[in-house]
Design a protein around this motif. Structure first.
Motif, mmCIF file in Angstrom:
data_model
loop_
_atom_site.group_PDB
_atom_site.id
_atom_site.type_symbol
_atom_site.label_atom_id
_atom_site.label_comp_id
_atom_site.label_asym_id
_atom_site.label_seq_id
_atom_site.Cartn_x
_atom_site.Cartn_y
_atom_site.Cartn_z
ATOM 1 N N ALA A 106 0.838 -1.201 0.000
ATOM 2 C CA ALA A 106 0.000 0.000 0.000
ATOM 3 C C ALA A 106 0.871 1.248 0.000
ATOM 4 O O ALA A 106 2.012 1.236 0.459
ATOM 5 N N ASP A 107 0.311 2.311 -0.561
ATOM 6 C CA ASP A 107 1.039 3.575 -0.582
ATOM 7 C C ASP A 107 1.307 4.034 0.844
ATOM 8 O O ASP A 107 0.453 3.888 1.725
ATOM 9 N N PRO A 108 2.503 4.616 1.103
ATOM 10 C CA PRO A 108 2.815 5.061 2.458
ATOM 11 C C PRO A 108 1.904 6.197 2.901
ATOM 12 O O PRO A 108 1.444 7.001 2.092
ATOM 13 N N VAL A 109 1.647 6.244 4.189
ATOM 14 C CA VAL A 109 0.827 7.310 4.760
ATOM 15 C C VAL A 109 1.627 8.606 4.715
ATOM 16 O O VAL A 109 2.838 8.597 4.962
ATOM 17 N N PRO A 110 1.005 9.746 4.405
ATOM 18 C CA PRO A 110 1.737 11.021 4.420
ATOM 19 C C PRO A 110 2.411 11.235 5.767
ATOM 20 O O PRO A 110 1.837 10.889 6.815
ATOM 21 N N PRO A 111 3.619 11.791 5.788
ATOM 22 C CA PRO A 111 4.362 11.942 7.049
ATOM 23 C C PRO A 111 3.592 12.631 8.163
ATOM 24 O O PRO A 111 3.697 12.241 9.326
ATOM 25 N N ASP A 112 2.800 13.660 7.824
ATOM 26 C CA ASP A 112 2.100 14.387 8.878
ATOM 27 C C ASP A 112 0.924 13.602 9.446
ATOM 28 O O ASP A 112 0.363 13.966 10.486
ATOM 29 N N GLN A 113 0.555 12.477 8.794
ATOM 30 C CA GLN A 113 -0.545 11.650 9.274
ATOM 31 C C GLN A 113 -0.061 10.318 9.851
ATOM 32 O O GLN A 113 -0.853 9.571 10.418
ATOM 33 N N ASP A 114 1.210 10.028 9.702
ATOM 34 C CA ASP A 114 1.768 8.731 10.077
ATOM 35 C C ASP A 114 2.311 8.763 11.500
ATOM 36 O O ASP A 114 3.246 9.514 11.797
ATOM 37 N N ALA A 115 1.763 7.945 12.373
ATOM 38 C CA ALA A 115 2.194 7.923 13.771
ATOM 39 C C ALA A 115 3.576 7.309 13.951
ATOM 40 O O ALA A 115 4.123 7.341 15.054
ATOM 41 N N ALA A 116 4.159 6.769 12.881
ATOM 42 C CA ALA A 116 5.519 6.230 12.935
ATOM 43 C C ALA A 116 6.518 7.218 12.348
ATOM 44 O O ALA A 116 7.660 6.848 12.057
ATOM 45 N N THR A 117 6.098 8.475 12.201
ATOM 46 C CA THR A 117 6.932 9.490 11.557
ATOM 47 C C THR A 117 6.882 10.803 12.322
ATOM 48 O O THR A 117 5.809 11.228 12.750
ATOM 49 N N VAL A 118 8.050 11.432 12.488
ATOM 50 C CA VAL A 118 8.082 12.809 12.984
ATOM 51 C C VAL A 118 8.513 13.709 11.830
ATOM 52 O O VAL A 118 9.379 13.341 11.023
ATOM 53 N N VAL A 119 7.883 14.876 11.751
ATOM 54 C CA VAL A 119 8.100 15.797 10.644
ATOM 55 C C VAL A 119 9.020 16.925 11.083
ATOM 56 O O VAL A 119 8.914 17.433 12.206
ATOM 57 N N PHE A 120 9.915 17.327 10.194
ATOM 58 C CA PHE A 120 10.840 18.411 10.487
ATOM 59 C C PHE A 120 10.276 19.740 9.991
ATOM 60 O O PHE A 120 9.426 19.781 9.096
ATOM 61 N N GLY A 121 10.766 20.822 10.558
ATOM 62 C CA GLY A 121 10.372 22.154 10.137
ATOM 63 C C GLY A 121 11.515 23.107 10.397
ATOM 64 O O GLY A 121 12.586 22.698 10.850
ATOM 65 N N LEU A 122 11.331 24.357 10.107
ATOM 66 C CA LEU A 122 12.372 25.355 10.295
ATOM 67 C C LEU A 122 12.824 25.371 11.754
ATOM 68 O O LEU A 122 12.060 25.694 12.654
ATOM 69 N N GLY A 123 14.067 24.971 11.987
ATOM 70 C CA GLY A 123 14.598 24.942 13.341
ATOM 71 C C GLY A 123 14.252 23.694 14.122
ATOM 72 O O GLY A 123 14.669 23.539 15.266
ATOM 73 N N TYR A 124 13.511 22.782 13.530
ATOM 74 C CA TYR A 124 13.100 21.547 14.209
ATOM 75 C C TYR A 124 13.644 20.335 13.449
ATOM 76 O O TYR A 124 13.392 20.173 12.255
ATOM 77 N N GLY A 125 14.383 19.480 14.165
ATOM 78 C CA GLY A 125 14.949 18.292 13.542
ATOM 79 C C GLY A 125 16.091 18.589 12.605
ATOM 80 O O GLY A 125 16.169 18.014 11.515
ATOM 81 N N PRO A 126 17.025 19.492 12.977
ATOM 82 C CA PRO A 126 18.146 19.809 12.083
ATOM 83 C C PRO A 126 19.010 18.579 11.829
ATOM 84 O O PRO A 126 18.970 17.599 12.574
ATOM 85 N N VAL A 127 19.802 18.647 10.763
ATOM 86 C CA VAL A 127 20.617 17.510 10.334
ATOM 87 C C VAL A 127 21.490 16.984 11.469
ATOM 88 O O VAL A 127 21.573 15.770 11.694
ATOM 89 N N HIS A 128 22.152 17.880 12.214
ATOM 90 C CA HIS A 128 23.111 17.426 13.219
ATOM 91 C C HIS A 128 22.449 16.733 14.398
ATOM 92 O O HIS A 128 23.122 16.069 15.191
ATOM 93 N N GLU A 129 21.123 16.854 14.524
ATOM 94 C CA GLU A 129 20.397 16.148 15.584
ATOM 95 C C GLU A 129 19.664 14.922 15.042
ATOM 96 O O GLU A 129 19.730 13.841 15.626
ATOM 97 N N SER A 130 18.957 15.095 13.944
ATOM 98 C CA SER A 130 18.099 14.011 13.454
ATOM 99 C C SER A 130 18.870 12.917 12.719
ATOM 100 O O SER A 130 18.491 11.737 12.807
ATOM 101 N N LEU A 131 19.945 13.253 12.002
ATOM 102 C CA LEU A 131 20.666 12.211 11.267
ATOM 103 C C LEU A 131 21.438 11.266 12.185
ATOM 104 O O LEU A 131 21.331 10.036 12.028
ATOM 105 N N PRO A 132 22.220 11.753 13.175
ATOM 106 C CA PRO A 132 22.848 10.808 14.103
ATOM 107 C C PRO A 132 21.824 9.955 14.845
ATOM 108 O O PRO A 132 22.072 8.781 15.127
ATOM 109 N N PHE A 133 20.670 10.537 15.156
ATOM 110 C CA PHE A 133 19.584 9.796 15.797
ATOM 111 C C PHE A 133 19.139 8.658 14.882
ATOM 112 O O PHE A 133 19.030 7.497 15.311
#
Length: 284
Positions: free
Chosen positions: A196-223
């Protein structure tokens, strides 16, 4: 070799069976490098070594890891720009002869090639956490938790509630750089159901969405890399049993208030509202 070679953002120390990369700390050093701190790269993890002319009177010595040897590069999936490549050592052009010597020495010392059957390069150790646009993500070495933000999470995520994913139930991660449009971190199930097609990120409870100043590369990628490494070595990290911390009553009250707003707007049914409210009150 036992020698040291310094570049603009890092120092490489050459050992008999590895290269220790120590990243400098400073305002001009990319935050990703500072977050990594240092990385020991076994020679067995390397496919090749190259030396090329850089920009503005520099030369670049670069290590090329074998496919599958580095969880950081595997999670990044080719999305890192050249300036965030952790395997580039940029030096003044006058050091070209010295850099060429080390490139030849390293090349002669390489004995492995082709895809690696396991990760050979380490990543930052748990616990790790970062703040995304629609929630907070944390990883304790055995499980990933998503706690939704009432200001950013969609009603679908609020209905689903805060999430916990055991490493044993995961099959991988999908990281989309926050520097691209609609960045996110999606946890992939161990046994994906159907095609099945993947659920959009903002609707998927297995996904966190990034935004300006939220989830920057140096934090989210090592995670993402740390989670991926744990998935590939299931059970290698000992489980730590700890009592779940009690929530701040003010935070619970705020979450119930927001849930009530969703209920009044018709986005949450009476049954869903009652069940979720009881769940939140039980955390006090």
């Amino acid at each position: 070799m036992g020698d040291v070679l310094a570049g603009f953002h890092a120092v490489w120390e050459f050992g008999s069976d590895s290269v220790l990369i120590r990243y400098e700390r400073g305002i001009r050093t990319p935050k990703l490098f500072q977050a990594l701190g240092e990385r020991r790269v076994p020679l067995a993890a390397l496919e090749s070594v190259s030396l090329a002319e850089g920009r503005r009177g520099t030369v670049v010595l670069r290590l090329q890891p074998r496919a599958g040897a580095d969880p950081l590069l595997e999670a990044a999936a080719g999305q890192l720009p050249e300036g965030l490549d952790p395997y580039r050592l940029v030096m003044p052009a006058e050091r070209e002869t010295l850099a060429e010597y080390y490139a030849e020495e390293l090349t002669d010392a390489l004995t492995e090639s082709g895809p690696a059957d396991r990760h050979l390069i380490g990543v930052p150790e748990a616990p790790l956490r970062f703040k995304a646009y629609d929630g907070k993500a944390s990883f304790d070495g055995t499980s990933v938790r998503f706690r939704w933000s009432w200001t950013g999470a969609s009603s679908a995520k609020w209905k689903a509630g805060d999430q916990r994913f055991a490493v044993a139930d995961l099959g991988g991660v999908e990281w989309r750089s926050p520097e691209a449009f609609e960045g996110y971190l999606r946890l992939l199930p161990n046994d994906p159901a159907g095609t099945a097609d993947p659920v959009p990120p903002d609707q998927d409870a297995a996904t966190v969405v990034f935004g300006l100043g939220y989830g920057p590369v140096h934090e989210s990628l090592p995670f993402a890399a740390a989670v991926l490494a744990a998935v590939r070595t299931r059970g290698a990290v000992p489980a730590v049993t700890a009592a779940a911390p009690r929530r701040d009553p003010a935070d619970i009250a705020e979450r119930i208030r927001h849930l009530g707003e969703l209920h009044q707007a018709g986005l949450v049914t009476d049954e869903e509202f009652s069940a979720k409210k009881a769940e939140l009150l039980a955390e006090l």
